[in-house]
Design an enzyme around this catalytic site. Sequence first.
Site: not given
Length: 262
Positions: A121-122, A139
């Site tokens: 994520h991200d 992440g």
Amino acid sequence: MTRIHPTAVIDPKAALDSSVEVGAYTVIGPHVAIGANSKIGPHVVIEGHTTIGRDNSIFQFGSIGGVPQDKKYAGEPTRLEIGDRNTIREFVTLNLGTVQDGGVTRIGDDNWVMAYVHVAHDCQIGSNTTIANNATLAGHVYIGDWVLLGGFTTVHQFCRIGAHAMTAFTAAVSQDVPPFVTAAGNRAVPAGINSEGLRRRGFSGEQIMAIKRAYRTIYRSGLPLEEAMAALALEESKVPDSAEYIKQLREFIASSARGIIR
């Protein structure tokens, strides 16, 4: 001839260009948009709020737009954005963003993502990168343009890898890797500059030598980092053809929150 295999399951709300090809048993969710001439292989799952540009190739068994592996995630409508002309090979996993960051995982254009790569994520991945088999990004990782990650590279959360950098096979990156630098080992340490990559991209011999001198100032001069940075700033005025690259290196180091590999 139909471009969508009859066994594919595509939500009626999904927005697919008429030229998109979809293989057998692929599943595409309602919030997915896919641009022209992209090819989705068999047994791929594309879900979440995912936007995929044009001329992409996603091979079989990919998991694209899955929810983050983050216990704080509570179903927020975060996003995955993929640009144009990317090749995403077998068993790649690309996760949505989280509201704790910008809410989006982003992949640029013309990237070559090999089998079993995980992008958490991200993450923010630039363009023209090569990410070799089994590389794993935690992440909030930033990957600059033209980066090459060797097979089985692992990158700690919140690390940044600057443009034109390279990691060796099995490198374990726990701090930022400055632009142009090659990182190797577990934990990763600097191992020179990515000279061959720079030559292939059209950097002149003089520019490569200027970058190499800057590397030596940072890593081989024995100067404290602040003094090395000051020396780099002086060097910029002496090499006008290479000043932008030295500035890029200096500014990356100055903005590092985790510190650079040493």
